[in-house]
Design a protein around this motif. Structure first.
Motif, PDB file in Angstrom:
ATOM      1  N   PHE A   1       0.862  -1.175   0.000  1.00  0.00           N
ATOM      2  CA  PHE A   1       0.000   0.000   0.000  1.00  0.00           C
ATOM      3  C   PHE A   1       0.901   1.229   0.000  1.00  0.00           C
ATOM      4  N   ILE A   2       0.640   2.137  -0.903  1.00  0.00           N
ATOM      5  CA  ILE A   2       1.404   3.374  -0.966  1.00  0.00           C
ATOM      6  C   ILE A   2       0.414   4.524  -0.849  1.00  0.00           C
TER       7      ILE A   2
ATOM      8  N   THR B   1      -0.814   9.496   4.889  1.00  0.00           N
ATOM      9  CA  THR B   1      -1.644   9.465   6.098  1.00  0.00           C
ATOM     10  C   THR B   1      -2.493   8.200   6.206  1.00  0.00           C
ATOM     11  N   MET B   2      -1.934   7.079   5.801  1.00  0.00           N
ATOM     12  CA  MET B   2      -2.640   5.805   5.981  1.00  0.00           C
ATOM     13  C   MET B   2      -2.415   5.342   7.414  1.00  0.00           C
ATOM     14  N   ASN B   3      -3.391   4.668   7.963  1.00  0.00           N
ATOM     15  CA  ASN B   3      -3.297   4.163   9.320  1.00  0.00           C
ATOM     16  C   ASN B   3      -2.722   2.747   9.257  1.00  0.00           C
TER      17      ASN B   3
END
Length: 85
Positions: free
Chosen positions: A37-38, A41-43
């Motif tokens: 996953f790129i 502000t990803m959790n």
């Protein structure tokens, strides 16, 4: 996957064996799949928790129970004809 290659065909380099050992599993060898996953502000902890909840324990991995299920995907190279009603 190096687990599928006879060891006498592996590169004769100590660095190679060290690299493979880092990714080796007693059951699956170096066979694995990864998802990346790129984004901004990803959790990460939440994503990891949710994905980990989808994992099947090796003891519960029983593909023989699935062999009689119909294959939802057509064979490669074949086209499925659509019929209009």
């Amino acid at each position: 996957w190096w687990a599928a290659v006879p060891k006498h065909h592996w590169p004769d380099d100590g660095r190679f064996e060290d690299f493979v050992a880092q990714h080796w599993d007693d059951i699956w060898g170096d066979r694995r799949q990864e998802i990346v996953f790129i984004g901004i502000t990803m959790n990460q902890p939440s994503i990891r928790r949710r994905l980990d909840a989808c994992l099947v324990a090796a003891s519960a991995f029983t593909p023989t129970l699935w062999t009689s299920l119909p294959d939802p995907f057509p064979a490669w190279g074949e086209r499925q004809l659509e019929t209009s009603v």
